[in-house]
Structure formats: C-alpha cells, structure tokens
Design a protein around this motif. Sequence first.
Motif, PDB file in Angstrom:
ATOM      1  N   VAL A   1      -0.277  12.981  11.553  1.00 31.51           N
ATOM      2  CA  VAL A   1       0.320  13.456  10.635  1.00 31.51           C
ATOM      3  C   VAL A   1       1.783  12.781  10.519  1.00 31.51           C
ATOM      4  O   VAL A   1       2.285  12.840  11.776  1.00 31.51           O
ATOM      5  N   MET A   2       2.108  11.972   9.770  1.00 36.33           N
ATOM      6  CA  MET A   2       3.293  11.137   9.773  1.00 36.33           C
ATOM      7  C   MET A   2       4.613  12.073   9.345  1.00 36.33           C
ATOM      8  O   MET A   2       4.419  12.807   8.185  1.00 36.33           O
ATOM      9  N   ASN A   3       5.765  11.850   9.813  1.00 32.21           N
ATOM     10  CA  ASN A   3       7.097  12.725   9.611  1.00 32.21           C
ATOM     11  C   ASN A   3       7.788  12.106   8.482  1.00 32.21           C
ATOM     12  O   ASN A   3       8.679  12.652   8.072  1.00 32.21           O
ATOM     13  N   HIS A   4       7.304  10.965   8.106  1.00 32.81           N
ATOM     14  CA  HIS A   4       7.965  10.191   6.880  1.00 32.81           C
ATOM     15  C   HIS A   4       6.888   9.765   5.881  1.00 32.81           C
ATOM     16  O   HIS A   4       5.809   9.549   6.187  1.00 32.81           O
ATOM     17  N   ILE A   5       7.580   9.458   4.909  1.00 34.75           N
ATOM     18  CA  ILE A   5       6.754   8.547   3.916  1.00 34.75           C
ATOM     19  C   ILE A   5       7.161   6.935   3.738  1.00 34.75           C
ATOM     20  O   ILE A   5       8.528   6.788   3.829  1.00 34.75           O
ATOM     21  N   TYR A   6       6.326   6.238   3.786  1.00 36.09           N
ATOM     22  CA  TYR A   6       6.454   4.873   4.230  1.00 36.09           C
ATOM     23  C   TYR A   6       6.445   4.002   2.608  1.00 36.09           C
ATOM     24  O   TYR A   6       5.608   4.427   1.707  1.00 36.09           O
ATOM     25  N   PHE A   7       7.153   2.917   2.497  1.00 39.45           N
ATOM     26  CA  PHE A   7       7.174   2.212   1.296  1.00 39.45           C
ATOM     27  C   PHE A   7       7.544   0.741   1.704  1.00 39.45           C
ATOM     28  O   PHE A   7       8.118   0.378   2.823  1.00 39.45           O
ATOM     29  N   SER A   8       7.407  -0.321   0.740  1.00 41.61           N
ATOM     30  CA  SER A   8       7.878  -1.582   1.079  1.00 41.61           C
ATOM     31  C   SER A   8       8.518  -2.312  -0.316  1.00 41.61           C
ATOM     32  O   SER A   8       8.375  -1.894  -1.308  1.00 41.61           O
ATOM     33  N   ALA A   9       9.471  -3.075   0.024  1.00 40.60           N
ATOM     34  CA  ALA A   9       9.891  -3.982  -1.070  1.00 40.60           C
ATOM     35  C   ALA A   9       9.101  -5.170  -1.527  1.00 40.60           C
ATOM     36  O   ALA A   9       9.293  -5.880  -2.513  1.00 40.60           O
ATOM     37  N   LEU A  10       8.036  -5.237  -0.820  1.00 39.81           N
ATOM     38  CA  LEU A  10       7.128  -6.523  -1.153  1.00 39.81           C
ATOM     39  C   LEU A  10       5.635  -5.747  -1.429  1.00 39.81           C
ATOM     40  O   LEU A  10       4.991  -4.710  -0.786  1.00 39.81           O
ATOM     41  N   ALA A  11       5.268  -6.236  -2.760  1.00 37.18           N
ATOM     42  CA  ALA A  11       3.969  -5.395  -3.208  1.00 37.18           C
ATOM     43  C   ALA A  11       2.787  -5.846  -2.325  1.00 37.18           C
ATOM     44  O   ALA A  11       1.842  -5.076  -2.303  1.00 37.18           O
ATOM     45  N   GLY A  12       2.646  -7.018  -1.678  1.00 36.21           N
ATOM     46  CA  GLY A  12       1.796  -7.301  -0.969  1.00 36.21           C
ATOM     47  C   GLY A  12       1.581  -6.374   0.341  1.00 36.21           C
ATOM     48  O   GLY A  12       0.480  -5.884   0.708  1.00 36.21           O
ATOM     49  N   GLY A  13       2.734  -6.130   0.793  1.00 33.53           N
ATOM     50  CA  GLY A  13       2.896  -4.729   1.888  1.00 33.53           C
ATOM     51  C   GLY A  13       2.308  -3.529   1.512  1.00 33.53           C
ATOM     52  O   GLY A  13       1.496  -2.827   2.275  1.00 33.53           O
ATOM     53  N   ALA A  14       2.662  -3.324   0.348  1.00 33.69           N
ATOM     54  CA  ALA A  14       2.131  -1.738  -0.170  1.00 33.69           C
ATOM     55  C   ALA A  14       0.648  -2.118  -0.354  1.00 33.69           C
ATOM     56  O   ALA A  14      -0.097  -1.181  -0.089  1.00 33.69           O
ATOM     57  N   GLY A  15       0.225  -3.300  -0.838  1.00 35.57           N
ATOM     58  CA  GLY A  15      -1.330  -3.656  -1.066  1.00 35.57           C
ATOM     59  C   GLY A  15      -2.159  -3.319   0.110  1.00 35.57           C
ATOM     60  O   GLY A  15      -3.211  -2.905   0.319  1.00 35.57           O
ATOM     61  N   LEU A  16      -1.593  -3.932   1.385  1.00 40.73           N
ATOM     62  CA  LEU A  16      -2.221  -3.806   2.582  1.00 40.73           C
ATOM     63  C   LEU A  16      -2.310  -2.420   3.051  1.00 40.73           C
ATOM     64  O   LEU A  16      -3.224  -1.932   3.266  1.00 40.73           O
ATOM     65  N   ALA A  17      -1.329  -1.417   2.664  1.00 44.39           N
ATOM     66  CA  ALA A  17      -1.338   0.058   3.225  1.00 44.39           C
ATOM     67  C   ALA A  17      -2.307   0.671   2.288  1.00 44.39           C
ATOM     68  O   ALA A  17      -2.913   1.470   2.617  1.00 44.39           O
ATOM     69  N   ALA A  18      -2.600   0.172   0.986  1.00 44.08           N
ATOM     70  CA  ALA A  18      -3.515   0.727   0.078  1.00 44.08           C
ATOM     71  C   ALA A  18      -4.727   0.482   0.672  1.00 44.08           C
ATOM     72  O   ALA A  18      -5.924   1.396   0.724  1.00 44.08           O
ATOM     73  N   ALA A  19      -4.950  -0.996   1.161  1.00 50.76           N
ATOM     74  CA  ALA A  19      -6.515  -1.180   1.741  1.00 50.76           C
ATOM     75  C   ALA A  19      -6.787  -0.364   2.832  1.00 50.76           C
ATOM     76  O   ALA A  19      -8.134  -0.027   3.137  1.00 50.76           O
ATOM     77  N   LEU A  20      -5.645  -0.001   3.739  1.00 53.79           N
ATOM     78  CA  LEU A  20      -6.061   0.813   4.750  1.00 53.79           C
ATOM     79  C   LEU A  20      -5.948   2.274   4.806  1.00 53.79           C
ATOM     80  O   LEU A  20      -6.499   2.772   5.644  1.00 53.79           O
ATOM     81  N   ALA A  21      -5.967   2.716   3.602  1.00 54.06           N
ATOM     82  CA  ALA A  21      -5.569   4.157   3.113  1.00 54.06           C
ATOM     83  C   ALA A  21      -7.035   4.552   3.332  1.00 54.06           C
ATOM     84  O   ALA A  21      -8.011   3.985   2.838  1.00 54.06           O
ATOM     85  N   PRO A  22      -7.368   6.033   3.722  1.00 54.68           N
ATOM     86  CA  PRO A  22      -8.559   6.646   3.677  1.00 54.68           C
ATOM     87  C   PRO A  22      -9.153   6.781   2.526  1.00 54.68           C
ATOM     88  O   PRO A  22      -8.304   6.956   1.410  1.00 54.68           O
TER      89      PRO A  22
END
Length: 249
Positions: A154-175
């Motif tokens: 369980v994460m103690n922070h919420i994560y984000f990026s200024a690069l859309a591709g980086g957020a897209g990678l997080a989306a691909a990894l999301a459960p």
Amino acid sequence: MSTEFHPDNAIVKRCMQGMKLEEEGKFEEAGLVFLQAWDTAAGDFEKFLAAWFLARTQPAVSGKILWYERALELASRVDNDAVKSAFPSLHRNLSGNYEEAGDFEKAAAHRELAQACVSQPTDSGPFYHGTRAQLNTGDLLTAGRVSNYQSELVMNHIYFSALAGGAGLAAALAPGEGPERVYIVEPTGSFEDDPNVTNMKFPGNPTRSYRSREPLKIVGELAEWQRSSPEQIQRIRDRFAGKKDEIIN
C-alpha cells in the motif's frame, strides 16, 4: 537541441548499453561505451549524461572528480527540471570524492551545496496520472492505494508524471481489466521527485516523475499518448517481482 530525456535518443541508448556492460561486470568495456557517448554527444544535455556515467566508471578518484565537475558545469547550463534534480547527488558525489582525495575544504563546501539544493520541484506541468479506473473530472486521487508493481504494498503517496508516456506506462501496469486511462491532474499540495527513479539509473529525474501525500485533482482525460511496448512492460514487472524492499515508500 532538445533537453528532454527520451529512450530513443542515441546517447541515452549508448548509456544504457554501457550500463548493461556494467551489470555484466565488464567495466572497462562500459567505460569505452560511455566515452563514445561523450565523443558523439551534441549539446550540453547529452554531454551531461555522458559525463555522469564517465565519472562513475573512473578507476581513480582524480578522474571521478574531473568528470563529476564537468557534469556539474554542463548541468548548470541546462534549464531543465529533470536535470536540476541531479544537483544534490552531483554535490554529494563530489563531496565524497574530495574527502577521499584529502581536500576536506572542498568536500565540506559540496556537502553544504548538496543540502542547499534539495527543494520542491519547480515543474509546472501539465501533469498526468495513469490508471485503469474510470474516474470523472473533479474527482480526487489520494494516497493509500495498492502499488501498480506489487499487489501487497500500500503506497503512502500518490504518483504522477509530467510526461504522458510515463503515466501511460503506469496505466499499463495498473491492476484490473479495464482500459488504460491517462488523466490530466493538478496537485493540491506540495510534491517531490519520485525517489524510486531520481538519480537511479540516470542522473536527475529524467522521466519527470513525482509523488505527493496530498490529493491530485482530475481536470481532464488524455485521448492519445505514446504507449509502451509489451516487452517494456514485462521488463518492469520482472524487475519488481518479489522485491518489496526496493520500492521507496
């Protein structure tokens, strides 16, 4: 000349080749690859990257000081938030190297500079968050969610990026089984460089990845972004599989 980090950049690729040789214990060969990167780099940003890696691979402390000083000089010419994130590490490395060389005055000066350089990022975005959850404009994203990389964490922070591709990678990894989504978000409080990527493989925060204990407000949704290949996604899954302690939470 672009000052943005991109995995398809020729110098970035060469540095990654050198890192692979380092992992295989072929340090002399890695040093030659990093030197080739330096010789072919165009502009201060690319030369900064090459100098950073050359400093790491020098056998003598005098060589490390030479290349870290050069990297510091080049970094100071690049007006880029990702590069600014490297300054604390550059100064810490120089402090340790000067101390090893017996120059305690310069070691102390760089130690103080390292502490002075630590501050909240000045990146003004726009910012993005990747997920499979269906959300609406105005919704708040908060900390306390399960990690995309390890289902038991369980994460103690919420994560984000200024690069859309980086957020897209997080989306691909999301459960989950839903479609990958990239939301445009605004931080509602202070935020910091993501320590899981900052000054790790590359200097600074090249992916412009951040985290916050305060919520992120959704202000829109992105329709298109550069998607990661299945191979890239699997490599990241493999990297974090069973390695809970490696994630800085």
